[in-house]
Design a protein around this motif. Structure first.
Motif, PDB file in Angstrom:
ATOM      1  N   LEU A 242      51.396  44.449  32.991  1.00 14.85           N
ATOM      2  CA  LEU A 242      52.748  44.673  33.488  1.00 14.85           C
ATOM      3  C   LEU A 242      53.400  43.388  33.972  1.00 14.85           C
ATOM      4  CD1 LEU A 242      52.120  47.972  35.504  1.00 14.85           C
ATOM      5  CD2 LEU A 242      52.938  47.729  33.149  1.00 14.85           C
ATOM      6  N   LEU A 243      52.588  42.427  34.431  1.00 14.87           N
ATOM      7  CA  LEU A 243      53.092  41.136  34.870  1.00 14.87           C
ATOM      8  C   LEU A 243      52.089  40.061  34.462  1.00 14.87           C
ATOM      9  CD1 LEU A 243      55.097  40.360  38.028  1.00 14.87           C
ATOM     10  CD2 LEU A 243      53.299  38.792  37.351  1.00 14.87           C
ATOM     11  N   PRO A 244      52.213  39.531  33.250  1.00 18.47           N
ATOM     12  CA  PRO A 244      51.306  38.471  32.823  1.00 18.47           C
ATOM     13  C   PRO A 244      51.468  37.226  33.706  1.00 18.47           C
ATOM     14  CG  PRO A 244      52.524  39.385  30.962  1.00 18.47           C
ATOM     15  CD  PRO A 244      53.171  39.916  32.208  1.00 18.47           C
ATOM     16  N   GLY A 245      50.367  36.556  33.959  1.00 18.12           N
ATOM     17  CA  GLY A 245      50.421  35.353  34.789  1.00 18.12           C
ATOM     18  C   GLY A 245      49.227  35.150  35.685  1.00 18.12           C
ATOM     19  N   PRO A 246      48.525  36.215  36.116  1.00 14.03           N
ATOM     20  CA  PRO A 246      47.319  35.989  36.919  1.00 14.03           C
ATOM     21  C   PRO A 246      46.288  35.174  36.146  1.00 14.03           C
ATOM     22  CG  PRO A 246      48.002  38.282  37.072  1.00 14.03           C
ATOM     23  CD  PRO A 246      48.838  37.650  36.010  1.00 14.03           C
ATOM     24  N   ASP A 247      45.550  34.334  36.866  1.00 13.51           N
ATOM     25  CA  ASP A 247      44.535  33.513  36.207  1.00 13.51           C
ATOM     26  C   ASP A 247      43.409  34.378  35.653  1.00 13.51           C
ATOM     27  OD1 ASP A 247      43.718  30.801  35.549  1.00 13.51           O
ATOM     28  OD2 ASP A 247      42.035  31.148  36.903  1.00 13.51           O
ATOM     29  N   ILE A 248      42.964  35.375  36.424  1.00 13.63           N
ATOM     30  CA  ILE A 248      41.930  36.314  35.987  1.00 13.63           C
ATOM     31  C   ILE A 248      42.586  37.683  35.899  1.00 13.63           C
ATOM     32  CG2 ILE A 248      39.683  37.327  36.469  1.00 13.63           C
ATOM     33  CD1 ILE A 248      39.604  34.332  35.879  1.00 13.63           C
ATOM     34  N   PRO A 249      42.797  38.211  34.707  1.00 13.85           N
ATOM     35  CA  PRO A 249      43.614  39.420  34.574  1.00 13.85           C
ATOM     36  C   PRO A 249      42.857  40.697  34.895  1.00 13.85           C
ATOM     37  CG  PRO A 249      42.880  38.682  32.424  1.00 13.85           C
ATOM     38  CD  PRO A 249      42.408  37.653  33.408  1.00 13.85           C
ATOM     39  N   GLN A 250      43.605  41.675  35.387  1.00 18.39           N
ATOM     40  CA  GLN A 250      43.163  43.063  35.453  1.00 18.39           C
ATOM     41  C   GLN A 250      44.041  43.865  34.499  1.00 18.39           C
ATOM     42  OE1 GLN A 250      41.659  44.841  39.302  1.00 18.39           O
ATOM     43  NE2 GLN A 250      43.344  43.603  40.057  1.00 18.39           N
ATOM     44  N   TYR A 251      43.424  44.686  33.692  1.00 19.76           N
ATOM     45  CA  TYR A 251      44.172  45.459  32.717  1.00 19.76           C
ATOM     46  C   TYR A 251      44.114  46.936  33.086  1.00 19.76           C
ATOM     47  CZ  TYR A 251      43.872  41.179  29.938  1.00 19.76           C
ATOM     48  OH  TYR A 251      43.961  39.881  29.496  1.00 19.76           O
ATOM     49  N   GLY A 252      45.248  47.458  33.529  1.00 22.91           N
ATOM     50  CA  GLY A 252      45.347  48.881  33.798  1.00 22.91           C
ATOM     51  C   GLY A 252      44.887  49.329  35.164  1.00 22.91           C
ATOM     52  N   ASP A 284      50.217  28.994  32.321  1.00 22.46           N
ATOM     53  CA  ASP A 284      49.731  29.051  30.946  1.00 22.46           C
ATOM     54  C   ASP A 284      49.606  30.486  30.441  1.00 22.46           C
ATOM     55  OD1 ASP A 284      49.584  26.318  30.844  1.00 22.46           O
ATOM     56  OD2 ASP A 284      47.437  26.215  31.227  1.00 22.46           O
ATOM     57  N   HIS A 285      49.546  31.457  31.350  1.00 15.16           N
ATOM     58  CA  HIS A 285      49.417  32.863  30.969  1.00 15.16           C
ATOM     59  C   HIS A 285      50.772  33.585  30.981  1.00 15.16           C
ATOM     60  CE1 HIS A 285      44.940  32.807  32.435  1.00 15.16           C
ATOM     61  NE2 HIS A 285      45.189  31.942  31.475  1.00 15.16           N
ATOM     62  N   ASP A 286      51.828  32.860  31.209  1.00 12.58           N
ATOM     63  CA  ASP A 286      53.181  33.424  31.331  1.00 12.58           C
ATOM     64  C   ASP A 286      54.072  32.671  30.339  1.00 12.58           C
ATOM     65  OD1 ASP A 286      55.576  34.555  32.160  1.00 12.58           O
ATOM     66  OD2 ASP A 286      55.624  33.505  34.092  1.00 12.58           O
ATOM     67  N   LEU A 287      54.005  33.087  29.087  1.00 10.62           N
ATOM     68  CA  LEU A 287      54.522  32.239  28.010  1.00 10.62           C
ATOM     69  C   LEU A 287      56.033  32.070  28.042  1.00 10.62           C
ATOM     70  CD1 LEU A 287      52.222  33.354  25.056  1.00 10.62           C
ATOM     71  CD2 LEU A 287      51.930  31.473  26.674  1.00 10.62           C
TER      72      LEU A 287
END
Length: 308
Positions: A242-252, A284-287
């Motif tokens: 829902l908000l790309p950008g965290p260094d270590i992602p959580q999905y869902g 880098d995770h928030d293109l």
């Protein structure tokens, strides 16, 4: 020092652009990216009095040979903290409330140590996708200090002495002074060494105001009466789909940005609130930079003076 009324609070923004304790480079770009997304202007437009203290020197992740029994690049992380802590203490001593932009999660050690030096007893509300309670001996295959910050604040067994021993007392915090809020990863305290109050993501989502009140009740009552507290926000508490950008992602499994704002606003409005870290945004995770803009708007909304 008497806590300021939330409406009269003066903020001091300080960047600590470090990825030294992280898994890889990228986080050192976070503070500058949030400023480029309009953070200072958004805070001022929300009615806040803000002084921008700029960024400390950039400290980029580097690959070093591992030393048995020690996490990666301890010396590099110590250099960052040794530089950041007095700068944060200076912001606090000036009467401003620090908003510390990371970088990685170990900046929480610098904020807590600085707050303890200036204020004495301090509590901590830790809003993070995990709890950062990993111990070096338990994680030889992932010796990353980014996931060990609270373990060092609590000086848990096996903590690196140079990190756990910084600040005017050891440990800097007792488990009863910490509340873990909004996390989805609940398997970090494998030895049961941190009997802190815990409010996981599902409970925080169901009742953000109630969850924030539970956190305040947990950390703001010290042995000698009311205790000041600081708040740590790691953007990996958010759902990265829902908000790309965290260094270590959580999905869902992470929070929405609206839920984070609803948690943070009442915490910041408390008279005893005394500082905030905002960490782990990796450009880098928030293109397309859209997440930075949304995050800036949400933080400004959360920090805006609340009518109580």
């Amino acid at each position: 020092m008497t806590p300021p009324a939330a409406t009269a609070r003066r903020w001091g923004v300080l960047g600590v652009p470090s990825s030294r304790a992280a898994h890889w480079p990228g986080l050192e770009q976070g503070p500058a990216a949030l400023r480029a997304a309009g953070l200072i202007a958004a805070l001022e437009q929300a009615g806040l009095h803000v002084t921008d203290h700029g960024d400390r020197p950039i400290a980029r992740w580097r690959a070093l040979p591992l030393v048995t029994g020690r996490p990666h690049d301890v010396d590099g992380v110590l250099e960052v903290l040794d530089d950041a802590e007095p700068a944060i203490a200076e912001v606090i001593a000036s009467g401003e409330t620090p908003l510390v932009l990371g970088g990685e999660c170990t900046v929480a050690l610098a904020l807590v140590a600085a707050a303890v030096r200036v204020h004495g007893d301090i509590g901590l509300v830790y809003i993070d996708g995990g709890q950062d309670l990993h111990l070096p001996a338990d994680n030889p295959d992932e010796p990353i200090l980014d996931s060990m910050g609270v373990a060092h604040l609590l000086d848990l067994p096996g903590a690196v002495a140079e990190l756990a021993g910084r600040g005017p007392r050891q440990p800097l915090l007792a488990p009863g002074a910490v509340c873990f809020l909004g996390y989805a990863d609940d398997d970090e305290d494998v030895h049961g060494l941190a009997p802190s109050v815990r409010v996981p993501a599902d409970e925080a989502t169901a009742d953000p105001a109630g969850a924030a009140a539970r956190a305040v009740a947990a950390v703001a009552a010290g042995p000698d009466g009311a205790r000041r507290f600081v708040v740590h926000v790691d953007v990996d508490v958010l759902d990265a789909l829902l908000l790309p950008g965290p260094d270590i992602p959580q999905y869902g499994s992470g929070l929405t940005l609206d839920t984070l704002v609803a948690l943070l606003a009442p915490l910041v409005a408390e008279p005893g609130f005394s500082g905030l870290t905002l960490v782990e945004y990796n450009p880098d995770h928030d293109l397309d930079d859209a997440s930075a803009t949304r995050l800036v708007d949400g933080i400004a909304q959360a920090l805006a003076p609340q009518r109580r």
